[in-house]
Write a protein that holds these residues in place. Sequence first.
Motif, PDB file in Angstrom:
ATOM      1  N   ALA A 147      18.226  53.409  25.171  1.00  0.00           N
ATOM      2  CA  ALA A 147      17.589  52.109  25.412  1.00  0.00           C
ATOM      3  C   ALA A 147      18.396  50.997  24.758  1.00  0.00           C
ATOM      4  O   ALA A 147      18.577  49.921  25.348  1.00  0.00           O
ATOM      5  CB  ALA A 147      16.160  52.114  24.873  1.00  0.00           C
ATOM      6  N   ALA A 148      18.881  51.244  23.549  1.00  0.00           N
ATOM      7  CA  ALA A 148      19.662  50.227  22.845  1.00  0.00           C
ATOM      8  C   ALA A 148      20.941  49.883  23.586  1.00  0.00           C
ATOM      9  O   ALA A 148      21.428  48.758  23.498  1.00  0.00           O
ATOM     10  CB  ALA A 148      19.991  50.715  21.439  1.00  0.00           C
ATOM     11  N   LEU A 149      21.489  50.846  24.329  1.00  0.00           N
ATOM     12  CA  LEU A 149      22.771  50.640  25.000  1.00  0.00           C
ATOM     13  C   LEU A 149      22.641  50.190  26.446  1.00  0.00           C
ATOM     14  O   LEU A 149      23.633  49.776  27.043  1.00  0.00           O
ATOM     15  CB  LEU A 149      23.600  51.931  24.946  1.00  0.00           C
ATOM     16  CG  LEU A 149      23.925  52.474  23.557  1.00  0.00           C
ATOM     17  CD1 LEU A 149      24.764  53.736  23.662  1.00  0.00           C
ATOM     18  CD2 LEU A 149      24.638  51.429  22.719  1.00  0.00           C
ATOM     19  N   THR A 150      21.422  50.242  27.002  1.00  0.00           N
ATOM     20  CA  THR A 150      21.300  49.960  28.436  1.00  0.00           C
ATOM     21  C   THR A 150      20.159  49.028  28.811  1.00  0.00           C
ATOM     22  O   THR A 150      20.208  48.408  29.874  1.00  0.00           O
ATOM     23  CB  THR A 150      21.111  51.270  29.220  1.00  0.00           C
ATOM     24  OG1 THR A 150      19.895  51.911  28.817  1.00  0.00           O
ATOM     25  CG2 THR A 150      22.279  52.226  28.991  1.00  0.00           C
ATOM     26  N   GLN A 151      19.110  48.908  27.999  1.00  0.00           N
ATOM     27  CA  GLN A 151      17.923  48.169  28.422  1.00  0.00           C
ATOM     28  C   GLN A 151      18.124  46.655  28.317  1.00  0.00           C
ATOM     29  O   GLN A 151      18.995  46.176  27.586  1.00  0.00           O
ATOM     30  CB  GLN A 151      16.730  48.575  27.577  1.00  0.00           C
ATOM     31  CG  GLN A 151      16.252  49.991  27.830  1.00  0.00           C
ATOM     32  CD  GLN A 151      15.722  50.178  29.244  1.00  0.00           C
ATOM     33  OE1 GLN A 151      14.806  49.483  29.657  1.00  0.00           O
ATOM     34  NE2 GLN A 151      16.300  51.109  29.978  1.00  0.00           N
ATOM     35  N   ASP A 152      17.272  45.930  29.037  1.00  0.00           N
ATOM     36  CA  ASP A 152      17.265  44.477  28.939  1.00  0.00           C
ATOM     37  C   ASP A 152      17.079  44.099  27.467  1.00  0.00           C
ATOM     38  O   ASP A 152      16.149  44.566  26.807  1.00  0.00           O
ATOM     39  CB  ASP A 152      16.114  43.926  29.781  1.00  0.00           C
ATOM     40  CG  ASP A 152      16.165  42.416  29.924  1.00  0.00           C
ATOM     41  OD1 ASP A 152      16.383  41.737  28.898  1.00  0.00           O
ATOM     42  OD2 ASP A 152      15.968  41.918  31.044  1.00  0.00           O
ATOM     43  N   ILE A 153      17.949  43.255  26.955  1.00  0.00           N
ATOM     44  CA  ILE A 153      17.922  42.914  25.536  1.00  0.00           C
ATOM     45  C   ILE A 153      16.621  42.220  25.155  1.00  0.00           C
ATOM     46  O   ILE A 153      16.179  42.288  23.994  1.00  0.00           O
ATOM     47  CB  ILE A 153      19.143  42.040  25.159  1.00  0.00           C
ATOM     48  CG1 ILE A 153      19.321  41.990  23.636  1.00  0.00           C
ATOM     49  CG2 ILE A 153      19.036  40.668  25.769  1.00  0.00           C
ATOM     50  CD1 ILE A 153      19.630  43.311  22.998  1.00  0.00           C
ATOM     51  N   ALA A 154      15.937  41.577  26.115  1.00  0.00           N
ATOM     52  CA  ALA A 154      14.659  40.939  25.810  1.00  0.00           C
ATOM     53  C   ALA A 154      13.626  41.972  25.378  1.00  0.00           C
ATOM     54  O   ALA A 154      12.831  41.733  24.467  1.00  0.00           O
ATOM     55  CB  ALA A 154      14.155  40.159  27.022  1.00  0.00           C
ATOM     56  N   LEU A 155      13.621  43.128  26.023  1.00  0.00           N
ATOM     57  CA  LEU A 155      12.708  44.196  25.625  1.00  0.00           C
ATOM     58  C   LEU A 155      13.030  44.670  24.210  1.00  0.00           C
ATOM     59  O   LEU A 155      12.120  44.878  23.392  1.00  0.00           O
ATOM     60  CB  LEU A 155      12.805  45.370  26.607  1.00  0.00           C
ATOM     61  CG  LEU A 155      12.019  46.623  26.215  1.00  0.00           C
ATOM     62  CD1 LEU A 155      10.531  46.325  26.165  1.00  0.00           C
ATOM     63  CD2 LEU A 155      12.311  47.761  27.185  1.00  0.00           C
ATOM     64  N   VAL A 156      14.301  44.835  23.921  1.00  0.00           N
ATOM     65  CA  VAL A 156      14.715  45.262  22.579  1.00  0.00           C
ATOM     66  C   VAL A 156      14.219  44.272  21.529  1.00  0.00           C
ATOM     67  O   VAL A 156      13.708  44.657  20.471  1.00  0.00           O
ATOM     68  CB  VAL A 156      16.248  45.415  22.515  1.00  0.00           C
ATOM     69  CG1 VAL A 156      16.710  45.727  21.088  1.00  0.00           C
ATOM     70  CG2 VAL A 156      16.717  46.512  23.470  1.00  0.00           C
ATOM     71  N   HIS A 157      14.331  42.983  21.821  1.00  0.00           N
ATOM     72  CA  HIS A 157      13.898  41.967  20.857  1.00  0.00           C
ATOM     73  C   HIS A 157      12.376  41.955  20.689  1.00  0.00           C
ATOM     74  O   HIS A 157      11.876  41.755  19.576  1.00  0.00           O
ATOM     75  CB  HIS A 157      14.390  40.588  21.297  1.00  0.00           C
ATOM     76  CG  HIS A 157      15.852  40.369  21.059  1.00  0.00           C
ATOM     77  ND1 HIS A 157      16.444  40.568  19.838  1.00  0.00           N
ATOM     78  CD2 HIS A 157      16.850  39.962  21.900  1.00  0.00           C
ATOM     79  CE1 HIS A 157      17.741  40.293  19.921  1.00  0.00           C
ATOM     80  NE2 HIS A 157      18.004  39.926  21.153  1.00  0.00           N
ATOM     81  N   LEU A 158      11.633  42.159  21.765  1.00  0.00           N
ATOM     82  CA  LEU A 158      10.177  42.179  21.639  1.00  0.00           C
ATOM     83  C   LEU A 158       9.715  43.378  20.819  1.00  0.00           C
ATOM     84  O   LEU A 158       8.804  43.269  19.990  1.00  0.00           O
ATOM     85  CB  LEU A 158       9.532  42.187  23.025  1.00  0.00           C
ATOM     86  CG  LEU A 158       9.526  40.845  23.750  1.00  0.00           C
ATOM     87  CD1 LEU A 158       9.098  41.018  25.202  1.00  0.00           C
ATOM     88  CD2 LEU A 158       8.620  39.850  23.048  1.00  0.00           C
ATOM     89  N   ILE A 159      10.351  44.522  21.034  1.00  0.00           N
ATOM     90  CA  ILE A 159      10.023  45.693  20.215  1.00  0.00           C
ATOM     91  C   ILE A 159      10.371  45.420  18.762  1.00  0.00           C
ATOM     92  O   ILE A 159       9.619  45.779  17.844  1.00  0.00           O
ATOM     93  CB  ILE A 159      10.768  46.932  20.747  1.00  0.00           C
ATOM     94  CG1 ILE A 159      10.242  47.309  22.136  1.00  0.00           C
ATOM     95  CG2 ILE A 159      10.616  48.112  19.789  1.00  0.00           C
ATOM     96  CD1 ILE A 159      11.029  48.402  22.821  1.00  0.00           C
ATOM     97  N   ALA A 160      11.499  44.753  18.525  1.00  0.00           N
ATOM     98  CA  ALA A 160      11.893  44.411  17.157  1.00  0.00           C
ATOM     99  C   ALA A 160      10.883  43.476  16.506  1.00  0.00           C
ATOM    100  O   ALA A 160      10.592  43.589  15.311  1.00  0.00           O
ATOM    101  CB  ALA A 160      13.284  43.771  17.157  1.00  0.00           C
ATOM    102  N   GLY A 161      10.330  42.539  17.278  1.00  0.00           N
ATOM    103  CA  GLY A 161       9.325  41.642  16.733  1.00  0.00           C
ATOM    104  C   GLY A 161       8.075  42.380  16.313  1.00  0.00           C
ATOM    105  O   GLY A 161       7.495  42.104  15.256  1.00  0.00           O
ATOM    106  N   GLN A 162       7.654  43.321  17.139  1.00  0.00           N
ATOM    107  CA  GLN A 162       6.492  44.136  16.781  1.00  0.00           C
ATOM    108  C   GLN A 162       6.782  44.967  15.538  1.00  0.00           C
ATOM    109  O   GLN A 162       5.950  45.073  14.631  1.00  0.00           O
ATOM    110  CB  GLN A 162       6.126  45.035  17.959  1.00  0.00           C
ATOM    111  CG  GLN A 162       4.858  45.842  17.760  1.00  0.00           C
ATOM    112  CD  GLN A 162       4.549  46.687  18.976  1.00  0.00           C
ATOM    113  OE1 GLN A 162       5.372  47.502  19.399  1.00  0.00           O
ATOM    114  NE2 GLN A 162       3.376  46.486  19.567  1.00  0.00           N
ATOM    115  N   GLU A 163       7.973  45.543  15.464  1.00  0.00           N
ATOM    116  CA  GLU A 163       8.352  46.372  14.319  1.00  0.00           C
ATOM    117  C   GLU A 163       8.460  45.553  13.041  1.00  0.00           C
ATOM    118  O   GLU A 163       8.177  46.050  11.944  1.00  0.00           O
ATOM    119  CB  GLU A 163       9.685  47.067  14.608  1.00  0.00           C
ATOM    120  CG  GLU A 163      10.219  47.916  13.473  1.00  0.00           C
ATOM    121  CD  GLU A 163       9.249  49.003  13.052  1.00  0.00           C
ATOM    122  OE1 GLU A 163       9.030  49.151  11.823  1.00  0.00           O
ATOM    123  OE2 GLU A 163       8.713  49.691  13.930  1.00  0.00           O
ATOM    124  N   ALA A 164       8.846  44.292  13.161  1.00  0.00           N
ATOM    125  CA  ALA A 164       8.961  43.444  11.972  1.00  0.00           C
ATOM    126  C   ALA A 164       7.630  43.331  11.246  1.00  0.00           C
ATOM    127  O   ALA A 164       7.554  43.412  10.013  1.00  0.00           O
ATOM    128  CB  ALA A 164       9.478  42.059  12.360  1.00  0.00           C
TER     129      ALA A 164
END
Length: 490
Positions: A147-164
């Motif tokens: 996912a980190a290497l292929t997914q839309d970066i917006a999804l990665v950032h939203l997951i990061a916001g939740q994890e924060a």
Amino acid sequence: MGLECCGHDHAEGSPEAAWINPCLCGSPKTQAAFARLEADISRREALGGSAAVLGMFAGFGLAPSFARAQTPGRPTVLTNLAFFDGNAAKMHTGREIVVEGGRITAIVGAGQGPQDAVRIDCGGHSVTPGLIDCHWHATLVSVSQIAALTQDIALVHLIAGQEAGATLMRGFTTVRDTGGPVFGLKMAVDRNILAGPRIFPSGAMISQTSGHGDFRFLNTLPRMDSDPADYTERTGVAAIADGEAEVLRRTREQLMKGASQIKIMAGGGVSSLYDPLDTAQFLEEEMRAAVRAAADWGTYVCSHVYTSEGIQRALRAGVRSIEHGQLADDATIRMMKAEGAWWSIQPFLADEDANPKTDPVQIAKQEQVSIGTVRAFEKGRAEGVKMAFGTDILMNPGGSRSQGRQLAKLTRFMSPFDALRMATGAAGELLAMSGERAPYPGKLGVIAPGALADLLVWDGDPAKSLDFMGDPDANLKLVMKGGRVFKEAL
């Protein structure tokens, strides 16, 4: 006047108008709804852009929820407690902690705090400084590698916001981010758009071609000068650089973005498939270029590396913090001590908390590192190397829940107080090496006058064990960051 809506026109009072209603735009209910929307938009404009963004993020469950903000003009006093100050191997009792303006302003005797203060009765529980994870990847911790290497970066950032927010609720009020596109997340947290820890960002991890930060697939090779940047480079996960000039460019780009320290890859790693663990990466002159560029901005370079050759090369180049280093031999450990370098080390023990690997190459490298981990802790402490705690939970959905438990594991090698100091007072000293590039002026990791008011209240005794930190939902009773209470369950 006709009734015109959605392209239809019907005369008022006509039979058609009595029963044909192509849309409800002109109905009283709809008009009232429009009025409410307009009023809401005006209200949002009055509140400002940050508030509007805050409302947007609330829809994703990312907006911060303050249990208690500090009352303007009134100090807050934590009372009825015992506290670990981040350094001394003891619990202080009979004291009160005074907080004002986001900082600890005084530590006074019981009952001697300001009488007009807002008082928080800690119920006799233990208080510690906010925890610090010195090796964290805020945008890469909770997504899989694919996912980190292929997914839309917006999804990665939203997951990061939740994890924060989850990171903060585990008691980690500060993280040193050692690689990833974290600048936007940091700004959102700092502006109170969402809840999360303080972030000391490195930005993209700088790697040579074929190095540990080169996540390209083999079918993308060879890369020509005219080729566009790879996905991980475009999104800020990594920056590939070969030669002094390119290393200078990529280092300066991260500093321009706001890096508080620079992260380079000086050796092979576990998560990557194509660089053997024993390889040394970057020539000494290339590493020295990064060190000089960082020094020009008053900060330092930290380096991913496991082996003795890579560590020694990095130290000779001026690297100030060794990340991992579990395969260092005795001479290299003594060199770390002599150079005054920090050892940012993690409890890589190939246990249930290890980052999941399925490829046989990765599994073999992971086992090799775990064997070296026990010896690294023992030898490093025996030589007196400065050590700080980190987890490096990486591309491991769900794995972040082990963050506090991994800190508790350090008691296998040292006393609970020594282990806790690695994630508080010692970690704060490492962060202070960022100098003027440190994004949060003030001491971190300690309970002392003038320090930033990052405080935790625990149901547990650090003098006996740190196991209680493995279950923050049950045992973490209060989370304060910068004088704001994000959780209160006293």
